[in-house]
Design a protein around this motif. Structure first.
Motif, PDB file in Angstrom:
ATOM      1  N   GLN A 173      50.538  55.883 -35.063  1.00 13.44           N
ATOM      2  CA  GLN A 173      49.803  56.044 -33.695  1.00 13.44           C
ATOM      3  C   GLN A 173      48.554  55.027 -33.666  1.00 13.44           C
ATOM      4  O   GLN A 173      48.143  54.400 -32.593  1.00 13.44           O
ATOM      5  CB  GLN A 173      49.048  57.411 -33.465  1.00 13.44           C
ATOM      6  N   SER A 174      47.845  55.005 -34.861  1.00 11.47           N
ATOM      7  CA  SER A 174      46.844  53.959 -34.709  1.00 11.47           C
ATOM      8  C   SER A 174      47.112  52.414 -34.493  1.00 11.47           C
ATOM      9  O   SER A 174      46.896  51.702 -33.720  1.00 11.47           O
ATOM     10  CB  SER A 174      45.931  53.913 -36.202  1.00 11.47           C
ATOM     11  N   GLU A 175      48.284  52.217 -35.154  1.00 15.16           N
ATOM     12  CA  GLU A 175      49.162  50.901 -34.866  1.00 15.16           C
ATOM     13  C   GLU A 175      49.580  50.535 -33.714  1.00 15.16           C
ATOM     14  O   GLU A 175      49.277  49.265 -33.008  1.00 15.16           O
ATOM     15  CB  GLU A 175      50.021  50.636 -35.942  1.00 15.16           C
ATOM     16  N   ALA A 176      50.153  51.615 -33.008  1.00 15.55           N
ATOM     17  CA  ALA A 176      50.514  51.421 -31.826  1.00 15.55           C
ATOM     18  C   ALA A 176      49.587  51.181 -30.630  1.00 15.55           C
ATOM     19  O   ALA A 176      49.696  50.388 -29.668  1.00 15.55           O
ATOM     20  CB  ALA A 176      51.509  52.702 -31.051  1.00 15.55           C
ATOM     21  N   ILE A 177      48.345  51.891 -30.811  1.00 13.39           N
ATOM     22  CA  ILE A 177      47.062  51.531 -29.892  1.00 13.39           C
ATOM     23  C   ILE A 177      46.636  50.340 -30.204  1.00 13.39           C
ATOM     24  O   ILE A 177      46.366  49.495 -29.292  1.00 13.39           O
ATOM     25  CB  ILE A 177      46.156  52.808 -30.105  1.00 13.39           C
ATOM     26  N   GLU A 178      46.330  49.964 -31.479  1.00  8.42           N
ATOM     27  CA  GLU A 178      45.857  48.594 -31.603  1.00  8.42           C
ATOM     28  C   GLU A 178      46.728  47.487 -31.251  1.00  8.42           C
ATOM     29  O   GLU A 178      46.211  46.744 -30.473  1.00  8.42           O
ATOM     30  CB  GLU A 178      45.479  48.289 -33.189  1.00  8.42           C
ATOM     31  N   TYR A 179      47.835  47.366 -31.488  1.00  4.99           N
ATOM     32  CA  TYR A 179      48.640  46.317 -31.502  1.00  4.99           C
ATOM     33  C   TYR A 179      49.188  46.405 -29.818  1.00  4.99           C
ATOM     34  O   TYR A 179      49.291  45.315 -29.204  1.00  4.99           O
ATOM     35  CB  TYR A 179      50.125  46.475 -32.169  1.00  4.99           C
ATOM     36  N   GLY A 180      49.332  47.516 -29.518  1.00  2.00           N
ATOM     37  CA  GLY A 180      49.713  47.504 -27.650  1.00  2.00           C
ATOM     38  C   GLY A 180      48.434  46.879 -26.907  1.00  2.00           C
ATOM     39  O   GLY A 180      48.433  45.999 -25.953  1.00  2.00           O
ATOM     40  N   SER A 181      47.043  47.049 -27.341  1.00  2.00           N
ATOM     41  CA  SER A 181      46.049  46.735 -26.667  1.00  2.00           C
ATOM     42  C   SER A 181      45.788  45.309 -26.905  1.00  2.00           C
ATOM     43  O   SER A 181      45.585  44.366 -25.913  1.00  2.00           O
ATOM     44  CB  SER A 181      44.698  47.562 -26.942  1.00  2.00           C
ATOM     45  N   LEU A 182      45.955  44.787 -28.188  1.00  2.00           N
ATOM     46  CA  LEU A 182      45.799  43.379 -28.498  1.00  2.00           C
ATOM     47  C   LEU A 182      46.888  42.657 -27.786  1.00  2.00           C
ATOM     48  O   LEU A 182      46.496  41.376 -27.361  1.00  2.00           O
ATOM     49  CB  LEU A 182      45.827  43.361 -29.811  1.00  2.00           C
ATOM     50  N   ALA A 183      48.101  43.004 -27.779  1.00  2.00           N
ATOM     51  CA  ALA A 183      49.218  42.347 -27.043  1.00  2.00           C
ATOM     52  C   ALA A 183      48.826  42.039 -25.562  1.00  2.00           C
ATOM     53  O   ALA A 183      48.889  41.111 -25.053  1.00  2.00           O
ATOM     54  CB  ALA A 183      50.571  43.123 -27.018  1.00  2.00           C
ATOM     55  N   ASN A 184      48.292  43.283 -24.958  1.00  4.35           N
ATOM     56  CA  ASN A 184      47.760  42.989 -23.431  1.00  4.35           C
ATOM     57  C   ASN A 184      46.594  41.889 -23.338  1.00  4.35           C
ATOM     58  O   ASN A 184      46.603  41.138 -22.367  1.00  4.35           O
ATOM     59  CB  ASN A 184      47.215  44.357 -22.978  1.00  4.35           C
ATOM     60  N   ALA A 313      53.693  38.554 -27.612  1.00  7.55           N
ATOM     61  CA  ALA A 313      55.137  39.210 -28.120  1.00  7.55           C
ATOM     62  C   ALA A 313      55.208  39.574 -29.578  1.00  7.55           C
ATOM     63  O   ALA A 313      55.939  40.624 -29.790  1.00  7.55           O
ATOM     64  CB  ALA A 313      56.203  37.888 -28.077  1.00  7.55           C
ATOM     65  N   GLU A 314      54.540  38.741 -30.315  1.00  2.32           N
ATOM     66  CA  GLU A 314      54.527  39.514 -31.787  1.00  2.32           C
ATOM     67  C   GLU A 314      53.742  40.940 -31.926  1.00  2.32           C
ATOM     68  O   GLU A 314      54.431  41.560 -32.802  1.00  2.32           O
ATOM     69  CB  GLU A 314      53.731  38.407 -32.803  1.00  2.32           C
ATOM     70  N   LEU A 315      52.629  40.883 -31.537  1.00  2.00           N
ATOM     71  CA  LEU A 315      51.822  42.029 -31.301  1.00  2.00           C
ATOM     72  C   LEU A 315      52.777  43.285 -30.642  1.00  2.00           C
ATOM     73  O   LEU A 315      52.729  44.372 -31.125  1.00  2.00           O
ATOM     74  CB  LEU A 315      50.573  41.906 -30.838  1.00  2.00           C
ATOM     75  N   GLN A 316      53.607  42.928 -29.709  1.00  4.84           N
ATOM     76  CA  GLN A 316      54.153  44.122 -28.790  1.00  4.84           C
ATOM     77  C   GLN A 316      55.345  44.439 -29.691  1.00  4.84           C
ATOM     78  O   GLN A 316      55.843  45.547 -29.699  1.00  4.84           O
ATOM     79  CB  GLN A 316      54.947  43.111 -27.652  1.00  4.84           C
ATOM     80  N   ALA A 317      56.051  43.457 -30.444  1.00 10.69           N
ATOM     81  CA  ALA A 317      57.006  43.750 -31.428  1.00 10.69           C
ATOM     82  C   ALA A 317      56.353  44.861 -32.360  1.00 10.69           C
ATOM     83  O   ALA A 317      57.194  45.808 -33.038  1.00 10.69           O
ATOM     84  CB  ALA A 317      57.540  42.702 -32.219  1.00 10.69           C
ATOM     85  N   LYS A 318      55.393  44.595 -33.053  1.00  8.05           N
ATOM     86  CA  LYS A 318      54.860  45.373 -34.099  1.00  8.05           C
ATOM     87  C   LYS A 318      54.183  46.666 -33.325  1.00  8.05           C
ATOM     88  O   LYS A 318      54.530  47.799 -33.996  1.00  8.05           O
ATOM     89  CB  LYS A 318      53.353  44.747 -34.492  1.00  8.05           C
ATOM     90  N   ALA A 319      53.981  46.830 -32.053  1.00 10.03           N
ATOM     91  CA  ALA A 319      53.520  48.040 -31.332  1.00 10.03           C
ATOM     92  C   ALA A 319      54.711  48.832 -31.065  1.00 10.03           C
ATOM     93  O   ALA A 319      54.925  49.954 -31.331  1.00 10.03           O
ATOM     94  CB  ALA A 319      52.868  47.813 -29.971  1.00 10.03           C
ATOM     95  N   GLY A 320      56.007  48.182 -30.623  1.00 16.52           N
ATOM     96  CA  GLY A 320      57.303  48.527 -30.578  1.00 16.52           C
ATOM     97  C   GLY A 320      57.684  49.623 -31.975  1.00 16.52           C
ATOM     98  O   GLY A 320      58.033  50.742 -32.044  1.00 16.52           O
TER      99      GLY A 320
END
Length: 492
Positions: A173-184, A313-320
């Motif tokens: 959950q922490s990674e999804a929030i962090e990576y998703g926000s940074l991807a944006n 795109a890299e961060l979005q992959a990590k969020a996925g």
């Protein structure tokens, strides 16, 4: 009339004809001696590219929105840390039960409870809560009336044994929030840089469109002088009328080309102003000058970082991948071991209260196990498979983006190098075409060439000038695009 007088008259006529021819040659020499001088540049204040981009960054609403969104997304990425930070909680409740008779409004037994404390989840699946409690009991029953206050602290521990084992779910959950926000954030950063790139292209478009207008003005002036010269010769019957028609047609063609160039300059000015938040096609400022040193100063910049859209795109992959992990954990059976125990003991109740108080009125030590198991195993499995597919797709998207970034960079470098080489060739060719045109005009003025040759050389010179400007435009655009690869607009 005697023969001598006739000869004199003929000689006089020939002399006059010769003088007219010489005057026409001199006029031709004046018409074809040099290309027309360029018109004076714009008289407004000079506006450099850097100053223009500052205006764009200040006044372009889309750019400001993208930068603010990027900044906000970076700040919201810190929400991921909050999952592992302590939380304060508090509760208060009151209840009353029982009556002495149906007609009695008194409440013989009243209960109030207050609690406050701090809870925290760890990254290894343990949740801890420390609570300060106060329970107030009051019994209004005649001789048996009494009051009891219980104050104590309590600790509660819960450890996951299956779902969220070793903190996998909360970590995901922490990674999804962090990576998703940074991807944006990186996606919006790329969008803001693309807007600055677009503005830089608009700047050079206007500069070069003004240059094209000047080239077409020069060509029109030369064509008009040629047309006037040919018309005079035709009127004096020193040349065929076809030359006058030919030069008149050429002049009209140059006039049409000038109008097209002016229309393009107006459109370029409109785009130029639109980037800085103005709705006008008037640009009074003087822009950068086109000099030979302009292209020499442009070099392939050092590539220092990935493009921001590739980072996104890299961060979005990590969020996925993190979201897929969350789904896997969420659909697992929940098995928890829990325990709570008082750290302090309240006083023992006395009197009638000791007999009527419920057993739960005093804290106790409790140890137990909780379990929740999903029963739709097939659907749960398909859901996990779906999230895994989305995570894999995001990884493929990033891999393709990374590949395209490498390909685009190599393509940019090759095109930049080739455009720079072509520009040098165009500059050398332009000098040669100008020299050839001047020499041919001189020959035509001395009667050793034809007007047709001059017009052909005139067209060659103009085509070379426009080719140089087009190549310079390509070079400037490629140079701007390279700034997305590390040499970015962030320092502006």
């Amino acid at each position: 009339m005697s023969n001598s007088m006739t000869r004199k008259a003929n000689s006089t006529c020939q002399l006059m004809a010769m003088m007219v021819f010489i005057l026409s040659i001199l006029a031709a020499g004046g018409a074809f001696a040099q290309p027309a001088a360029k018109a004076k540049p714009a008289t407004g204040p000079r506006l450099t590219l850097e100053d223009y981009l500052v205006q764009v960054a200040t006044k372009h609403a889309g750019y400001k929105a993208a930068t603010m969104t990027s900044k906000g997304a970076k700040l919201t990425s810190e929400e991921a840390i909050l999952l592992f930070r302590p939380n304060f909680f508090a509760n208060a409740s009151a209840s009353a039960t029982g009556k002495s008779s149906p007609f009695d409004d008194t409440q013989p037994f009243q209960y109030k409870a207050y609690s406050l404390g701090i809870g925290q989840a760890t990254d290894f699946g343990l949740t801890a809560r420390l609570t300060a409690n106060r329970n107030e009991f009051a019994l209004n029953a005649g001789a048996s009336s009494g009051r009891y206050d219980a104050d104590y602290t309590q600790i509660e521990l819960t450890q996951s044994l299956w779902r969220n084992w070793a903190g996998r779910e909360i970590e995901a959950q922490s990674e999804a929030i962090e990576y998703g926000s940074l991807a944006n954030a990186y996606a919006q950063s790329h969008a803001s840089k693309a807007l600055l790139l677009e503005a830089e292209a608009a700047y050079w478009r206007l500069v070069l469109s003004r240059e094209v207008v000047q080239v077409q003005k020069d060509a029109l002036e030369r064509a008009q002088r040629s047309s006037e010269w040919a018309s005079r010769r035709a009127r004096m019957q020193l040349a065929d009328r076809a030359e006058a028609l030919q030069t008149s047609t050429a002049s009209q063609a140059r006039r049409l080309e000038l109008r097209q160039a002016e229309d393009e300059a107006s459109a370029a000015a409109q785009a130029f102003n639109a980037s800085r938040g103005l709705n006008s096609n008037e640009v009074p400022e003087t822009l950068a000058e086109i000099t030979p040193t302009l292209s020499d100063s442009m070099q392939v910049p050092e590539r220092t970082a990935k493009r921001d859209d590739v980072k996104a795109a890299e961060l979005q992959a990590k969020a996925g991948a993190a979201n897929a992990q969350i789904a896997r954990e969420r659909n697992k059976p929940t098995v928890e071991v829990f325990a709570n125990a008082p750290l302090t003991e309240p006083a023992t109740p006395t009197g009638a209260l000791a007999t009527v108080l419920p057993p739960t009125s005093r804290p106790s030590t409790t140890v137990g196990v909780r379990a929740t198991i999903p029963l739709d195993f097939g659907r749960t499995s398909r859901v996990r498979e779906g999230y895994d597919s989305q995570a894999t797709a995001a990884t493929y998207t990033f891999e393709r983006k990374a590949f395209e970034e490498e390909r685009d960079w190599s393509d940019l470098v090759n095109k930049f190098t080739q455009a720079k080489q072509r520009l040098k060739l165009y500059e050398e060719l332009e000098k040669q075409q100008r020299e050839k045109l001047l020499y041919e005009r001189d020959r035509q003025g001395r009667g050793r060439s034809t007007l047709q040759s001059v017009l052909i050389y005139e067209g060659d010179y103009q085509v070379t000038q426009l080719g140089r400007i087009r190549t310079l435009a390509e070079l400037l655009t490629l140079n701007a695009q390279m700034k997305l690869y590390g040499v970015s607009y962030e320092s502006r």
